[in-house]
Design a protein around this motif. Structure first.
Motif, PDB file in Angstrom:
ATOM      1  N   ILE A 101       0.790  -1.205   0.202  1.00  0.00           N
ATOM      2  CA  ILE A 101      -0.126  -0.019   0.023  1.00  0.00           C
ATOM      3  C   ILE A 101       0.721   1.299  -0.035  1.00  0.00           C
ATOM      4  O   ILE A 101       1.696   1.621   0.978  1.00  0.00           O
ATOM      5  CB  ILE A 101      -0.913   0.069   1.288  1.00  0.00           C
ATOM      6  N   SER A 102       0.725   2.188  -0.990  1.00  0.00           N
ATOM      7  CA  SER A 102       1.287   3.446  -0.983  1.00  0.00           C
ATOM      8  C   SER A 102       0.158   4.567  -0.674  1.00  0.00           C
ATOM      9  O   SER A 102      -0.852   4.489  -1.241  1.00  0.00           O
ATOM     10  CB  SER A 102       1.941   3.802  -2.226  1.00  0.00           C
ATOM     11  N   PHE A 103       0.518   5.415   0.247  1.00  0.00           N
ATOM     12  CA  PHE A 103      -0.539   6.390   0.513  1.00  0.00           C
ATOM     13  C   PHE A 103       0.267   7.848   0.965  1.00  0.00           C
ATOM     14  O   PHE A 103       1.721   7.823   1.102  1.00  0.00           O
ATOM     15  CB  PHE A 103      -1.207   5.788   1.598  1.00  0.00           C
ATOM     16  N   VAL A 104      -0.576   8.813   0.820  1.00  0.00           N
ATOM     17  CA  VAL A 104       0.212  10.234   1.071  1.00  0.00           C
ATOM     18  C   VAL A 104      -0.225  10.307   2.327  1.00  0.00           C
ATOM     19  O   VAL A 104      -1.325  10.165   2.889  1.00  0.00           O
ATOM     20  CB  VAL A 104      -0.751  11.221   0.235  1.00  0.00           C
ATOM     21  N   ALA A 106      -0.104  13.277   4.410  1.00  0.00           N
ATOM     22  CA  ALA A 106      -1.166  14.128   4.714  1.00  0.00           C
ATOM     23  C   ALA A 106      -1.725  14.595   3.400  1.00  0.00           C
ATOM     24  O   ALA A 106      -0.999  14.929   2.481  1.00  0.00           O
ATOM     25  CB  ALA A 106      -0.340  15.399   5.173  1.00  0.00           C
ATOM     26  N   PRO A 107      -3.145  14.377   3.173  1.00  0.00           N
ATOM     27  CA  PRO A 107      -3.688  14.575   1.895  1.00  0.00           C
ATOM     28  C   PRO A 107      -3.427  16.022   1.455  1.00  0.00           C
ATOM     29  O   PRO A 107      -3.483  16.021   0.010  1.00  0.00           O
ATOM     30  CB  PRO A 107      -5.338  14.394   2.156  1.00  0.00           C
ATOM     31  N   GLY A 108      -3.394  17.083   1.954  1.00  0.00           N
ATOM     32  CA  GLY A 108      -3.034  18.229   1.612  1.00  0.00           C
ATOM     33  C   GLY A 108      -1.739  18.555   1.057  1.00  0.00           C
ATOM     34  O   GLY A 108      -1.442  19.492   0.295  1.00  0.00           O
ATOM     35  N   ASN A 109      -0.732  17.811   1.491  1.00  0.00           N
ATOM     36  CA  ASN A 109       0.776  17.707   1.125  1.00  0.00           C
ATOM     37  C   ASN A 109       1.070  16.441   0.589  1.00  0.00           C
ATOM     38  O   ASN A 109       1.359  15.562   0.897  1.00  0.00           O
ATOM     39  CB  ASN A 109       1.375  17.806   2.587  1.00  0.00           C
ATOM     40  N   LYS A 110       0.940  16.502  -1.084  1.00  0.00           N
ATOM     41  CA  LYS A 110       1.321  15.668  -1.662  1.00  0.00           C
ATOM     42  C   LYS A 110       2.764  14.904  -1.775  1.00  0.00           C
ATOM     43  O   LYS A 110       3.053  14.046  -2.397  1.00  0.00           O
ATOM     44  CB  LYS A 110       0.754  15.720  -3.402  1.00  0.00           C
ATOM     45  N   ASP A 111       3.445  15.904  -1.105  1.00  0.00           N
ATOM     46  CA  ASP A 111       5.089  15.678  -1.145  1.00  0.00           C
ATOM     47  C   ASP A 111       5.409  14.378  -0.168  1.00  0.00           C
ATOM     48  O   ASP A 111       6.406  13.671  -0.474  1.00  0.00           O
ATOM     49  CB  ASP A 111       5.796  16.859  -0.683  1.00  0.00           C
ATOM     50  N   GLN A 112       4.995  14.175   0.887  1.00  0.00           N
ATOM     51  CA  GLN A 112       5.198  13.150   1.655  1.00  0.00           C
ATOM     52  C   GLN A 112       4.308  11.842   1.530  1.00  0.00           C
ATOM     53  O   GLN A 112       3.149  11.829   1.863  1.00  0.00           O
ATOM     54  CB  GLN A 112       5.027  13.619   3.064  1.00  0.00           C
ATOM     55  N   SER A 113       4.976  10.888   0.983  1.00  0.00           N
ATOM     56  CA  SER A 113       4.084   9.586   0.862  1.00  0.00           C
ATOM     57  C   SER A 113       5.047   8.480   1.453  1.00  0.00           C
ATOM     58  O   SER A 113       6.138   8.431   1.756  1.00  0.00           O
ATOM     59  CB  SER A 113       4.007   9.223  -0.620  1.00  0.00           C
ATOM     60  N   LYS A 114       4.361   7.321   1.849  1.00  0.00           N
ATOM     61  CA  LYS A 114       4.808   6.074   2.508  1.00  0.00           C
ATOM     62  C   LYS A 114       4.231   4.831   1.679  1.00  0.00           C
ATOM     63  O   LYS A 114       3.175   4.901   1.379  1.00  0.00           O
ATOM     64  CB  LYS A 114       4.591   6.301   4.012  1.00  0.00           C
ATOM     65  N   THR A 115       5.068   3.739   1.613  1.00  0.00           N
ATOM     66  CA  THR A 115       4.683   2.663   1.267  1.00  0.00           C
ATOM     67  C   THR A 115       4.725   1.388   2.448  1.00  0.00           C
ATOM     68  O   THR A 115       5.984   1.580   3.125  1.00  0.00           O
ATOM     69  CB  THR A 115       5.495   2.058   0.064  1.00  0.00           C
ATOM     70  N   ILE A 116       3.928   0.503   2.645  1.00  0.00           N
ATOM     71  CA  ILE A 116       3.747  -0.394   3.467  1.00  0.00           C
ATOM     72  C   ILE A 116       3.240  -1.723   3.107  1.00  0.00           C
ATOM     73  O   ILE A 116       2.597  -1.726   1.950  1.00  0.00           O
ATOM     74  CB  ILE A 116       3.032   0.144   4.720  1.00  0.00           C
ATOM     75  N   VAL A 117       3.927  -2.777   3.373  1.00  0.00           N
ATOM     76  CA  VAL A 117       3.272  -4.141   3.146  1.00  0.00           C
ATOM     77  C   VAL A 117       2.426  -4.455   4.438  1.00  0.00           C
ATOM     78  O   VAL A 117       2.789  -4.301   5.392  1.00  0.00           O
ATOM     79  CB  VAL A 117       4.380  -5.186   3.044  1.00  0.00           C
ATOM     80  N   VAL A 118       1.144  -4.870   3.950  1.00  0.00           N
ATOM     81  CA  VAL A 118       0.185  -5.056   5.118  1.00  0.00           C
ATOM     82  C   VAL A 118       0.509  -6.523   5.600  1.00  0.00           C
ATOM     83  O   VAL A 118       0.894  -7.637   4.942  1.00  0.00           O
ATOM     84  CB  VAL A 118      -1.436  -5.237   4.602  1.00  0.00           C
ATOM     85  N   PRO A 119       1.144  -6.580   7.082  1.00  0.00           N
ATOM     86  CA  PRO A 119       1.173  -7.865   7.625  1.00  0.00           C
ATOM     87  C   PRO A 119       0.377  -9.053   7.636  1.00  0.00           C
ATOM     88  O   PRO A 119      -0.984  -8.801   7.548  1.00  0.00           O
ATOM     89  CB  PRO A 119       1.606  -7.555   9.061  1.00  0.00           C
ATOM     90  N   LYS A 120       0.853 -10.034   7.907  1.00  0.00           N
ATOM     91  CA  LYS A 120      -0.324 -11.140   7.837  1.00  0.00           C
ATOM     92  C   LYS A 120      -1.149 -11.067   8.962  1.00  0.00           C
ATOM     93  O   LYS A 120      -0.863 -10.573  10.390  1.00  0.00           O
ATOM     94  CB  LYS A 120       0.617 -12.551   8.079  1.00  0.00           C
ATOM     95  N   GLY A 121      -2.510 -11.422   8.685  1.00  0.00           N
ATOM     96  CA  GLY A 121      -3.507 -11.286   9.770  1.00  0.00           C
ATOM     97  C   GLY A 121      -3.854  -9.812  10.046  1.00  0.00           C
ATOM     98  O   GLY A 121      -4.718  -9.581  11.144  1.00  0.00           O
ATOM     99  N   HIS A 122      -3.776  -9.040   9.271  1.00  0.00           N
ATOM    100  CA  HIS A 122      -4.101  -7.473   9.130  1.00  0.00           C
ATOM    101  C   HIS A 122      -4.925  -7.237   8.138  1.00  0.00           C
ATOM    102  O   HIS A 122      -4.513  -7.671   6.963  1.00  0.00           O
ATOM    103  CB  HIS A 122      -2.946  -6.690   9.495  1.00  0.00           C
ATOM    104  N   ARG A 134      -9.829   9.639   9.879  1.00  0.00           N
ATOM    105  CA  ARG A 134      -9.028   8.956  10.479  1.00  0.00           C
ATOM    106  C   ARG A 134      -8.831   7.252  10.346  1.00  0.00           C
ATOM    107  O   ARG A 134      -9.790   6.827  10.604  1.00  0.00           O
ATOM    108  CB  ARG A 134      -9.219   9.311  11.982  1.00  0.00           C
ATOM    109  N   ASP A 135      -7.795   7.053   9.747  1.00  0.00           N
ATOM    110  CA  ASP A 135      -7.861   5.752   9.307  1.00  0.00           C
ATOM    111  C   ASP A 135      -6.379   4.942   9.349  1.00  0.00           C
ATOM    112  O   ASP A 135      -5.281   5.328  10.085  1.00  0.00           O
ATOM    113  CB  ASP A 135      -8.407   5.371   7.866  1.00  0.00           C
ATOM    114  N   SER A 136      -6.231   3.818   8.869  1.00  0.00           N
ATOM    115  CA  SER A 136      -4.833   3.172   8.724  1.00  0.00           C
ATOM    116  C   SER A 136      -3.623   4.084   8.640  1.00  0.00           C
ATOM    117  O   SER A 136      -2.503   3.769   8.902  1.00  0.00           O
ATOM    118  CB  SER A 136      -4.892   2.126   7.872  1.00  0.00           C
ATOM    119  N   ARG A 137      -4.047   5.071   7.660  1.00  0.00           N
ATOM    120  CA  ARG A 137      -2.723   6.077   7.646  1.00  0.00           C
ATOM    121  C   ARG A 137      -2.043   6.615   8.950  1.00  0.00           C
ATOM    122  O   ARG A 137      -1.028   7.118   8.778  1.00  0.00           O
ATOM    123  CB  ARG A 137      -3.002   7.006   6.505  1.00  0.00           C
ATOM    124  N   MET A 138      -3.097   6.866   9.905  1.00  0.00           N
ATOM    125  CA  MET A 138      -2.769   7.440  10.946  1.00  0.00           C
ATOM    126  C   MET A 138      -2.277   6.269  12.023  1.00  0.00           C
ATOM    127  O   MET A 138      -1.267   6.207  12.884  1.00  0.00           O
ATOM    128  CB  MET A 138      -3.792   8.066  11.584  1.00  0.00           C
TER     129      MET A 138
END
Length: 169
Positions: A101-104, A106-122, A134-138
């Motif tokens: 999953i790649s996500f921004v 702060a939606p207002g600031n498109k410069d900061q993004s992060k990528t994560i692999v969803v772990p097993k059981g999540h 307020r969701d998994s991005r936080m």
């Protein structure tokens, strides 16, 4: 007069037993239904706009998919908040275990993004309106154990009564 009194109390006690048995059966039925099959839930707020109304929705959720870990991308789920156990937010499943999953941040600031692999059981959950959710991005991916149910139907408002459709594109 004494025989009338005895018959009155006999009739009253039999009626009380019938009523008590009915109440016990009703309680057991509701307990099993809401704890193992499905339950009604209330959702309000802007995080799931346009799918859900921000002023409030009454939804029906089922527990079987959540307990058997059979959730798919696009499903709307009710879960216990990892931040506040007294809250039960409703969000959409964006990623399941193993997804990248790649996500921004702060939606207002498109410069900061992060990528994560969803772990097993999540699962990874996000609101449809990402600018106010307020969701998994936080709080990160949530374990299946916190998922209480998968939302199937909208009951209220009545003009939108029916099954919830697929994820918006």
């Amino acid at each position: 007069m004494r025989s009338w009194s005895c018959s009155f109390w006999n009739i009253a006690s039999r009626q009380a037993m019938k009523s008590g048995a009915f109440l016990a059966k009703t309680y057991c039925f509701l307990h099993v239904t809401t704890n193992y099959l499905g339950f009604p839930t209330y959702c309000f707020g802007p995080s799931m706009v346009p799918t859900l109304h921000p002023l409030g929705n009454i939804l029906l959720a089922e527990r079987i998919s959540a307990r058997s870990q059979k959730l798919s991308r696009g499903d709307i789920v009710v879960f216990q908040s990892p931040e506040d156990p007294n809250k039960t937010p409703i969000k959409r499943v964006i990623g399941i275990e193993g997804d990248c999953i790649s996500f921004v941040l702060a939606p207002g600031n498109k410069d900061q993004s992060k990528t994560i692999v969803v772990p097993k059981g999540h699962v990874w959950v996000q609101g449809d309106y990402t600018h106010n959710s307020r969701d998994s991005r936080m709080f990160g991916p949530i374990p299946y154990g916190l998922v209480q149910g998968k939302v199937l139907w909208r009951v209220w408002p009545f003009q939108d009564f029916g099954p919830l459709g697929p994820a918006p594109t």
